[in-house]
Design an enzyme around this catalytic site. Structure first.
Site, PDB file in Angstrom:
ATOM      1  N   GLY A  47       0.827  -1.211   0.000  1.00  0.00           N
ATOM      2  CA  GLY A  47       0.000   0.000   0.000  1.00  0.00           C
ATOM      3  C   GLY A  47       0.848   1.242   0.000  1.00  0.00           C
ATOM      4  N   ASN A  48       0.227   2.368   0.265  1.00  0.00           N
ATOM      5  CA  ASN A  48       0.981   3.620   0.355  1.00  0.00           C
ATOM      6  C   ASN A  48       0.353   4.496   1.434  1.00  0.00           C
ATOM      7  OD1 ASN A  48      -1.056   5.494  -0.941  1.00  0.00           O
ATOM      8  ND2 ASN A  48      -0.813   3.939  -2.525  1.00  0.00           N
ATOM      9  N   ARG A  49       0.967   5.655   1.658  1.00  0.00           N
ATOM     10  CA  ARG A  49       0.577   6.459   2.812  1.00  0.00           C
ATOM     11  C   ARG A  49      -0.475   7.525   2.510  1.00  0.00           C
ATOM     12  NH1 ARG A  49       6.231   8.317   5.082  1.00  0.00           N
ATOM     13  NH2 ARG A  49       4.863   9.977   5.717  1.00  0.00           N
ATOM     14  N   SER A  50      -1.129   7.462   1.386  1.00  0.00           N
ATOM     15  CA  SER A  50      -2.114   8.498   1.073  1.00  0.00           C
ATOM     16  C   SER A  50      -3.301   8.424   2.035  1.00  0.00           C
ATOM     17  CB  SER A  50      -2.610   8.311  -0.365  1.00  0.00           C
ATOM     18  OG  SER A  50      -3.630   9.234  -0.620  1.00  0.00           O
TER      19      SER A  50
END
Ligand code: CTP
Length: 406
Positions: free
Chosen positions: A210-213
């Site tokens: 995933g990512n941190r958005s």
């Protein structure tokens, strides 16, 4: 610089207690807040609470401090008036110019932006009288936020809940930043699609890439577009934010789900804004059972495959002639050059470029960016709330839409 002066009008509904949270947010972010509750509002939350939270005396009646002519002074001095909750009765009085108490007098004397956050039972909100009053107020330039859907007082549920205090606060900041003239409903009749959040690509039933958005920028885009009159579809990937009022929210988990949802919604859209952080790669293999560690054995590498580039696809195959496509670019080095190259590569009309790093942008309520246009334009948006950047994006979209400037 002087603190902005905000009048917080509170009319008589049970949601008055939620206005305490709005008041806190306003005072904590350096606004000078003058609370004007109606007589009925004081049945729900007392004067002492408003005075303690605002740090100043509360004026409730036109007959107090008459020598200061409060019914005129309070409205004239305000940079913003926000009424939360706004009952059906208060909306009716405001629409018809009645002035039988301090709050309604203040509404007549104010020349600043005015925001109403309604709260009432669904039947009252849907009644033709209320619909007409809301239309009248909006036509005069007031912002009437759509009530939220959910549990109402008592056992019933439906449309009519006070919008989330965080959302009312964001609308207030936006109204203060843009002033009365900048609150025109210039997206009325338009359908816009916004993607937000970050996709998650599963490795096994419990793990993902995933990512941190956080999704905040996309939510700000959706909320500001709704405030400007648009019909808004928000495709949200893995966010934990309250639904913006008056916005259709569709959830998506992976890049491929997001692609499906965005493309379907984009079929009749005037503009599509890809604010979501879409994973460029996904694991080539999905393990249907949890991947286990084995003693004495190093884990194998994770093979990745490319995900479709949704922004590039949308730009190349516009669902409608003249559809405006906007992308976002998160860059860490040589930000402008990388942004220009990305704009050309993706083929979109506008690209919002921001610099990211460990402590910057992700999860923060503020943002700073440059919006690059395919026409060579470059719009710098100084550090400020994500709503302000969102408004600049919509300003540029409105300018790019077919028929603009004609
Ligand atoms: N995007 C997309 N589909 C993808 C990847 C990204 O639609 N598979 C969109 C994002 O929503 C964003 C824009 O493309 O609007 C920029 O994404 P970014 O990941 O920064 O760009 P990349 O093309 O991945 O470039 P690079 O990895 O070289 O930074």
């Amino acid at each position: 610089m002087d603190k902005p002066t905000v009048v917080l009008g509170v009319s008589g509904g049970i949601a008055a207690y939620k206005a305490c949270e709005l008041l806190r947010r306003l005072t904590e972010s350096d606004h000078d807040v003058h609370v004007v509750p109606t007589a009925s509002a004081l049945h729900f939350v007392g004067e002492a609470t408003w005075a303690a939270l605002s740090g100043r005396p509360v004026t409730t009646r036109v007959w107090e401090s008459v020598h200061e002519v409060p019914h005129v002074r309070i409205g004239r001095e305000a940079d913003l008036v926000v009424v939360a909750p706004a009952t059906a009765d208060l909306l009716a009085k405001a629409a018809h110019g009645l002035a039988d108490d301090l709050l309604t007098n203040t509404l007549l004397t104010a020349r600043c932006p005015v925001v109403f956050a309604p709260a009432m039972h669904t039947e009252m909100w849907e009644h033709p009288a209320t619909r007409e009053n809301v239309a009248t107020l909006r036509a005069r330039g007031a912002v009437v936020i759509e009530p939220a859907v959910g549990r109402l007082t008592g056992a019933d549920t439906g449309k009519g809940r006070l919008p989330d205090p965080g959302e009312i606060f964001a609308t207030c900041r936006r109204a203060l930043a843009r002033g009365a003239a900048g609150m025109a409903p210039d997206l009325t009749g338009r359908h816009v699609v916004v993607s937000a959040g970050g996709t998650r690509e599963p490795l096994d039933p419990v793990r993902f890439l995933g990512n941190r958005s956080s999704g905040r920028q996309g939510y700000a885009l959706a909320a500001t577009a709704a405030a400007r009159g648009a019909r808004v579809t928000l495709v949200a990937a893995n966010t934990a934010l309250p639904d913006p009022a008056g916005v259709t929210v569709i959830t998506a988990g992976t890049a491929r789900e997001l692609r499906e949802a965005v493309r379907t919604a984009a079929k009749d859209a005037d503009a599509v804004v890809m604010a979501a952080a879409v994973a460029d790669f996904r694991p080539a293999h999905y393990a249907t059972g949890k991947i286990k560690k084995r003693d004495g054995q190093e884990p194998g590498p994770v093979a990745l495959v490319r995900n479709p580039d949704i922004l590039a696809e949308l730009s190349a195959e516009r669902a409608r002639p003249g559809q405006v496509v906007v992308g976002f670019a998160a860059e860490t080095d040589d930000v402008l050059a990388a942004g220009r190259a990305k704009l050309a590569r993706k083929g979109c009309d506008l690209l919002v470029v921001n610099e990211v790093g460990e402590q910057r942008t992700f999860g923060s309520p503020d943002n700073e960016a440059v919006v690059l246009g395919a026409d060579g334009s470059e719009t710098h948006v100084p550090h400020g709330p994500k709503e302000a950047l969102a408004d600049t994006v919509w300003d540029l979209v409105v300018r790019t839409l077919p028929g603009a400037g004609v």
